[in-house]
Design a protein around this motif. Structure first.
Motif, PDB file in Angstrom:
ATOM      1  N   HIS A   9       0.860  -1.081  -0.147  1.00 49.14           N
ATOM      2  CA  HIS A   9      -0.095   0.011   0.143  1.00 49.14           C
ATOM      3  C   HIS A   9       0.831   1.274  -0.116  1.00 49.14           C
ATOM      4  O   HIS A   9       1.508   1.486   1.124  1.00 49.14           O
ATOM      5  CB  HIS A   9      -0.899  -0.076   1.202  1.00 49.14           C
ATOM      6  N   HIS A  41      -4.903   6.562  -5.178  1.00 46.20           N
ATOM      7  CA  HIS A  41      -6.389   6.878  -5.084  1.00 46.20           C
ATOM      8  C   HIS A  41      -6.968   6.807  -6.490  1.00 46.20           C
ATOM      9  O   HIS A  41      -6.495   7.815  -7.367  1.00 46.20           O
ATOM     10  CB  HIS A  41      -6.647   8.137  -4.164  1.00 46.20           C
ATOM     11  N   GLU A  65      -6.175   2.308  -4.720  1.00 43.01           N
ATOM     12  CA  GLU A  65      -7.121   2.274  -3.587  1.00 43.01           C
ATOM     13  C   GLU A  65      -8.416   3.100  -4.014  1.00 43.01           C
ATOM     14  O   GLU A  65      -8.303   4.206  -4.127  1.00 43.01           O
ATOM     15  CB  GLU A  65      -6.341   3.241  -2.375  1.00 43.01           C
ATOM     16  N   HIS A  80     -12.104   2.793   2.300  1.00 46.15           N
ATOM     17  CA  HIS A  80     -11.155   2.526   1.430  1.00 46.15           C
ATOM     18  C   HIS A  80     -10.942   0.982   1.085  1.00 46.15           C
ATOM     19  O   HIS A  80     -10.776   0.390   1.933  1.00 46.15           O
ATOM     20  CB  HIS A  80      -9.868   3.228   1.598  1.00 46.15           C
ATOM     21  N   HIS A 194      -7.249  -0.282   5.998  1.00 47.42           N
ATOM     22  CA  HIS A 194      -7.064   0.109   7.466  1.00 47.42           C
ATOM     23  C   HIS A 194      -8.783   0.077   7.980  1.00 47.42           C
ATOM     24  O   HIS A 194      -9.317   1.144   8.487  1.00 47.42           O
ATOM     25  CB  HIS A 194      -6.584   1.701   7.842  1.00 47.42           C
ATOM     26  N   ARG A 200      -9.178   7.817  12.387  1.00 50.03           N
ATOM     27  CA  ARG A 200      -9.392   8.574  11.364  1.00 50.03           C
ATOM     28  C   ARG A 200     -10.795   9.020  11.044  1.00 50.03           C
ATOM     29  O   ARG A 200     -11.313   9.804  10.202  1.00 50.03           O
ATOM     30  CB  ARG A 200      -9.014   7.696   9.972  1.00 50.03           C
ATOM     31  N   ASP A 251       1.413   2.319   3.664  1.00 51.45           N
ATOM     32  CA  ASP A 251       0.354   3.484   3.341  1.00 51.45           C
ATOM     33  C   ASP A 251       1.355   4.815   3.214  1.00 51.45           C
ATOM     34  O   ASP A 251       0.936   5.682   3.514  1.00 51.45           O
ATOM     35  CB  ASP A 251      -0.620   3.695   4.138  1.00 51.45           C
TER      36      ASP A 251
HETATM   37 FE    FE Z   1      -6.802   5.000   2.648  1.00 52.53          FE
END
Ligand code: FE
Ligand code: AMP
Ligand code: ZN
Ligand code: FE
Length: 287
Positions: A9, A41, A65, A80, A194, A200, A251
């Motif tokens: 990732h 993304h 993603e 995601h 995640h 988040r 990530d």
């Molecule tokens: Fe993400």
């Protein structure tokens, strides 16, 4: 022989990372990785330049993603989905990703307008230029806030009084069940990114993950810096219960985040399962 180091990732300038795809694969080799996935993304634009620059000995997993939403609660939750080794020419995915990228641009422009209405000196042309043709996201607005001297770093720009809440607008994301089905139809392998990262924002219930597993979800990302050890353990337990594979990943976003490549990694057995299930494109390796 030591176990291969696998990071599934990472982001490049094709979305909101700060290394170009070519720099990203070189950095991955320098970090001692054996396998790296490029997962920008909502785009596959970084695939070709990453392949062209691939250092000898590094395997590249082409992925993305996907910005998804779940309508089981009101307002809908955003989440995601990592998608690996799917056919990048799948008409349904191509159309969905293009739609989301345009929606992201409209949303970012509206967020900039909200900031400007409050007297914050950021300009949409500069934010758009900062994204340099890549998928636009809040980190690009954060960069503008940093340039304006209003916040010290990206983390501060994501505080509630800035992009975390006050100036945050929803995105027009892909329904997560549709995304899982589209990724599978394109030969890809979908992994929930995640899934328990409560820091988040709100997280989805385990029941949704069970429903997604029944709909074709392949795995859960457990080891991720935004998940506490307890959250990582929960994801592992749930994956075991549902027969899902488990990944760990950095990530990596370049200087938009502090995490380093390979900070979290995926076990070879889980990677093998992804390869076994994939039927869109293969990993790329040279030499
Ligand atoms: Fe993400
Ligand atoms: P967006 O996709 O436009 O909603 O922006 C979300 C992106 O910002 C994600 O890819 C995250 O990696 C990044 N992000 C979210 N929260 C933070 C944070 N606290 N600090 C730095 N980056 C963040
Ligand atoms: Zn990002
Ligand atoms: Fe990411």
């Amino acid at each position: 022989m030591t176990s291969p180091r696998i990071d599934l990732h990472t982001h490049s300038t094709a979305s909101d990372g700060t290394l170009t795809p070519a720099e990203l694969v070189r950095a991955a080799a320098d970090a001692g990785l054996d396998v790296v996935a490029i997962t920008d993304h909502d785009t596959t634009a970084g695939w070709a330049p990453a392949v062209a620059a691939l250092p000898t000995g590094l395997s590249l997993v082409r992925g993305a993603e996907l910005s998804c939403c779940w309508h089981g609660v009101e307002p809908a939750l955003s989440l995601h989905l990592l998608a690996y080794l799917f056919d990048p020419e799948s008409p349904e995915l191509v159309a969905e990703l293009a739609r989301v990228r345009i929606a992201r641009e409209t949303r970012a422009e509206r967020m900039v307008a909200l900031l400007r209405a409050d007297g914050v000196e950021v300009s949409w042309p500069q934010v758009l230029a900062g994204a340099a043709g890549g998928t636009v996201g809040r980190p690009h607005i954060a960069a503008a806030l940093i340039r304006a001297g209003l916040v010290a770093d990206t983390a501060e720009a994501f505080a509630p009084q800035w992009l975390g809440e006050r100036y945050r607008l929803p995105k027009d994301d892909i329904d997560v069940f549709r995304a899982v089905e589209s990724v599978r139809a394109a030969g890809g392998v979908p992994v929930f990114a995640h899934p328990r990262a409560s820091r988040r924002g709100p997280i989805v219930p385990d029941e949704l993950i069970a429903d997604l597993a029944a709909a074709g979800l392949a795995g859960l990302e457990a080891d991720h810096e935004d998940q506490s050890p307890a959250e990582q353990a929960h994801a592992r337990g749930l994956a075991a219960e549902l027969g899902l594979l488990v990944t760990g990943s950095s990530d990596f976003h370049g200087t938009h985040k502090t995490v380093r490549l390979g900070a979290f990694t995926t076990a070879p057995q889980a990677y093998e399962r992804i390869l076994d299930e994939a039927g869109g494109v293969t990993p790329v390796a040279t030499g």
